[in-house]
Design a protein around this motif. Structure first.
Motif: not given
Length: 203
Positions: A60-73, A78-89
């Motif tokens: 019900g709040k503005r922030c949402r959690p995502f699990d390790s199915d979703m990547k973080v770029r 000049g560096s580009t990385r993609f990780y799958y954190p256990d969770f991110h918000v």
């Protein structure tokens, strides 16, 4: 004796296309692809307990959690990385078809012997370069112990939380993570660390 095969450089577009069809997930670090390994039952318990707390706290709040199915770029210097954190918000509106996020405000990783070197060094440095990030939470799996990198006006401050009665307060996302709840069902014994590495200590 033949020369060892060198890893092949992969472009971002090639990596993203391959991930769409891959059976197992891989992370991307400046052109090099690194496969991800599975975790233990204990790792999964800590992760799922933490995920339950995030969902409960953020409903019900503005922030949402995502699990390790979703990547973080992460793009920085000049560096580009993609990780799958256990969770991110994330707190910004997201397209439902997005396959990665650029602006997490909190990232949570559960340590294991196969990933702790990356989580405490490579990923730590990469995550802290994210302009929107407020917290990087690092959880041990074999004892109630957490490291929190918390953004302050003077930069990131390293905090430690130890013991089952400790609680991690994340006011930016209006969330509290009691270690008692994170480690619910996890047995702490002198022989509970059963992963391959002989040395497994909190940093």
């Amino acid at each position: 004796m033949s020369a060892a095969k060198q890893p092949e450089f992969v472009r971002v577009e090639e990596y993203l296309t391959a991930e769409d069809f891959a059976v197992t997930r891989s992370e991307y670090v400046d052109g090099w692809v690194r496969g991800m390994t599975g975790g233990t039952s204990r790792h999964s318990s800590v992760k799922m307990n933490c995920g339950h707390l995030l969902v409960k706290n953020l409903r019900g709040k503005r922030c949402r959690p995502f699990d390790s199915d979703m990547k973080v770029r992460i793009r920085h210097d000049g560096s580009t990385r993609f990780y799958y954190p256990d969770f991110h918000v994330v707190c910004e509106p997201q397209d439902q078809l997005d396959k990665y996020h650029d602006q997490p405000v909190a990232i949570i990783e559960v340590l294991s012997p196969s990933t702790r070197v990356y989580d405490l060094d490579e990923k730590l440095n990469a995550y802290l370069s994210i302009a929107m990030l407020q917290y990087y939470v690092i959880l041990e799996q074999h004892m109630p112990f957490a490291i929190v990198m918390r953004r302050t006006p003077a930069g990131f401050l390293r905090e430690t939380y130890e013991g089952i009665d400790a609680t991690i307060d994340l006011p930016f996302i209006d969330c509290k993570l009691p270690l008692r709840d994170i480690y619910e069902g996890v047995e702490f014994t002198p022989t509970c660390v059963q992963e391959p590495e002989a040395s497994y200590e909190a940093s």
